[in-house]
Design an enzyme around this catalytic site. Structure first.
Site, PDB file in Angstrom:
ATOM      1  N   LYS A 195       0.865  -1.178   0.000  1.00  0.00           N
ATOM      2  CA  LYS A 195       0.000   0.000   0.000  1.00  0.00           C
ATOM      3  C   LYS A 195       0.895   1.220   0.000  1.00  0.00           C
ATOM      4  CE  LYS A 195      -4.413   0.678  -0.024  1.00  0.00           C
ATOM      5  NZ  LYS A 195      -5.501  -0.228  -0.414  1.00  0.00           N
ATOM      6  N   ASP A 205      -6.873   4.133  -4.666  1.00  0.00           N
ATOM      7  CA  ASP A 205      -7.544   3.934  -3.375  1.00  0.00           C
ATOM      8  C   ASP A 205      -8.234   5.276  -3.107  1.00  0.00           C
ATOM      9  OD1 ASP A 205      -7.570   1.883  -0.981  1.00  0.00           O
ATOM     10  OD2 ASP A 205      -7.310   3.818  -0.031  1.00  0.00           O
ATOM     11  N   PHE A 254     -19.423   8.246  -1.024  1.00  0.00           N
ATOM     12  CA  PHE A 254     -20.026   8.573  -2.334  1.00  0.00           C
ATOM     13  C   PHE A 254     -18.945   8.590  -3.407  1.00  0.00           C
ATOM     14  CE2 PHE A 254     -18.998  13.193  -2.994  1.00  0.00           C
ATOM     15  CZ  PHE A 254     -18.368  13.425  -1.788  1.00  0.00           C
ATOM     16  N   TRP A 310     -20.332   4.162  -5.581  1.00  0.00           N
ATOM     17  CA  TRP A 310     -20.997   4.251  -6.891  1.00  0.00           C
ATOM     18  C   TRP A 310     -21.177   2.861  -7.510  1.00  0.00           C
ATOM     19  CZ3 TRP A 310     -17.999   3.154 -11.421  1.00  0.00           C
ATOM     20  CH2 TRP A 310     -18.691   3.309 -12.618  1.00  0.00           C
TER      21      TRP A 310
HETATM   22  O1  2IT Z   1      -7.921  -1.721  -1.130  1.00  0.00           O
HETATM   23  C1  2IT Z   1      -7.775  -2.194  -2.263  1.00  0.00           C
HETATM   24  O2  2IT Z   1      -7.870  -3.390  -2.501  1.00  0.00           O
HETATM   25  C2  2IT Z   1      -7.481  -1.253  -3.360  1.00  0.00           C
HETATM   26  N1  2IT Z   1      -7.399  -0.061  -3.111  1.00  0.00           N
HETATM   27  C3  2IT Z   1      -7.237  -1.745  -4.749  1.00  0.00           C
HETATM   28  C4  2IT Z   1      -5.846  -2.259  -4.900  1.00  0.00           C
HETATM   29  C5  2IT Z   1      -5.447  -2.639  -6.296  1.00  0.00           C
HETATM   30  O3  2IT Z   1      -4.249  -2.939  -6.459  1.00  0.00           O
HETATM   31  O4  2IT Z   1      -6.277  -2.675  -7.205  1.00  0.00           O
END
Ligand code: 2IT
Length: 445
Positions: free
Chosen positions: A124, A164, A236, A241
């Site tokens: 992340k 994200d 939102f 969505w």
């Molecule tokens: O929390 C998650 O799974 C995402 N933000 C997507 C991560 C991704 O590599 O598509």
């Protein structure tokens, strides 16, 4: 395994990192029994190695705002675990971003990605940069500066970021554009790209759609479906969505959305053009939902409140971590909620989860429910690698299969003798076993 010992040691090393410590404790509590049946895990210090990120990169991000003034932010990438595949996970741009939050997200991502059935490790990243009120040019300059600090750590078989909170198609486009210029190769090292340059069909919808496919699986086990059910959604953004779109398509009625300013209750249902209006609200950059109630007078805006006070059949937290607390959970149970599926990562506090499980509510955690997003990212990596792009129908069919497979893993490891399916336990054990076995087979490294 002595959970208290491990947690105490971790707290000394990482004082005050409450989200990270919360996420680790939840997984340890779920896996302790299984872990204790495998003395080889203990001998190889699997848990001690798994709870610590492989590598953390932090860097200063300096950029020029529209007034020509110099701005500084902090950028991070937490490469948590690559036992089962290249590091993979989103980038979050939000004023609240800090290392504790990114470590919790990277840790969760490791197990989530394991559940997808695809070979992806966990990571992340993000920045304390707030997109709120920023111009398009400022966003672009920030994204470019962010990638200047990070690009050397990325690669299609090394680390593949995505979106994200605060990072959507536009931001991925700007980041990937800069990355491509620096490496001078079109390697697809980001997912969530535009379809015209290697993105996957359905990636924008995949988190929300996948969540509803998972909910369908949860309901099917009880011989029920979504038709006629009322649904409370928080948030939102992109995820809310997608979830609202699919819930409506499957015959449910979505009655709430929310923002940092409060929530909107629309008894007529948030459907059709009202769902797309969410995207207009989002792109306004103000980060508020109040204007919805002005545009659609049948709806009511409740300032400073959360949608969980409304009586509904199904609750889908789609905003951010710890958005449902113990008090919310008790109110939801008292209101007769039948199903709670976290679409946000760690949407419920430990107290809220305990309340749902004690009351035998059909509850499932984010790492299972929202895994369709990263699963579709995995499919995008495959399409990039084979230099092909699949149709929406192909991607959707795979997404259905993957969500069903995740549900089956939860069932396998989480079904209790009394017939209650503990999805939290099931998801944590299934994810843990895959990563632990991969680490064992690769030796002590
Ligand atoms: O929390 C998650 O799974 C995402 N933000 C997507 C991560 C991704 O590599 O598509």
């Amino acid at each position: 395994m002595d959970i208290n010992n491990i947690m105490n040691a971790l707290e000394v090393k990482h004082p005050g990192e409450k989200e990270y410590l919360q996420a680790v404790r939840e997984v340890l509590m779920s896996v302790v029994d299984v872990y204790n049946q495998h003395p080889e895990f203990e001998r190889n210090k699997i848990i001690e190695r798994m709870v610590e990120p492989d590598k953390i990169v932090t860097f200063r991000v300096t950029w020029l705002d529209d007034k020509g003034e110099v701005q500084n932010n902090i950028g991070y990438r937490v490469q948590f675990n690559n036992a089962i595949g290249p590091y993979k996970g989103g980038i979050r741009f939000h004023a609240s971003v800090n290392l504790s939050i990114l470590k919790f997200l990277g840790f969760e991502q490791t197990f989530k990605n394991a559940l997808t059935t695809l070979p992806m490790g966990g990571a992340k990243g993000g920045s304390d940069f707030s997109p709120r009120g920023k111009s398009d040019r400022e966003i672009m300059r920030f994204c470019q500066a962010f990638i200047l600090g990070l690009w050397k750590n990325l690669g299609p078989d090394r680390d593949v970021p995505a979106g994200d909170i605060g990072v959507g198609g536009r931001e991925v486009g700007y980041m990937y554009g800069m990355y491509k210029k620096l490496v001078d190769e079109h390697t697809g090292t980001f997912t969530g790209k535009g379809f015209d340059f290697g993105g996957s069909r359905l990636r924008p919808e995949a988190t929300g759609f996948g969540a509803l496919y998972f909910v369908q699986n949860m309901l099917a086990l009880k011989n029920e479906d979504l038709k006629g059910k009322t649904v409370a959604i928080s948030g939102f953004g992109n995820v809310a969505w997608g979830a609202a779109t699919k819930a409506t398509e499957l015959g449910a009625k979505v009655v709430t959305i929310s923002g940092p300013d409060g929530y909107v209750y629309d008894p007529d249902g948030i459907s059709g053009e009202k769902i797309d209006y969410m995207l207009d609200l989002r792109s306004s950059g103000d980060d508020i939902v109040a204007p919805y109630a002005e545009k659609y007078p049948g709806a009511t805006f409740y300032p400073g409140k959360k949608p969980w006070e409304q009586k509904v059949d199904i609750a889908l937290p789609c905003a951010t971590q710890n958005e449902v607390n113990g008090e919310d959970a008790r109110q939801m149970v008292a209101n007769g909620v039948k199903l709670v599926a976290e679409v946000s990562n760690m949407g419920c506090t430990p107290e809220a989860i305990d309340c749902f499980i004690e009351n035998r509510i059909n509850y499932a955690p984010g790492k299972a429910v929202n895994a369709g997003g990263v699963a579709c990212s995995g499919l995008e990596m495959t399409q990039d690698a084979e230099h092909l792009q699949w149709t929406a129908e192909e991607v959707d069919a795979k997404l259905h299969q993957i969500m069903a497979a995740i549900h089956a893993q939860c069932e396998k490891y989480g079904m209790q003798e009394d017939g209650y399916l503990n999805y939290m336990k099931g998801a944590n054990i299934a994810g843990f076993m895959k990563v632990a076995n991969a680490m064992m087979e690769q030796g002590v490294i």
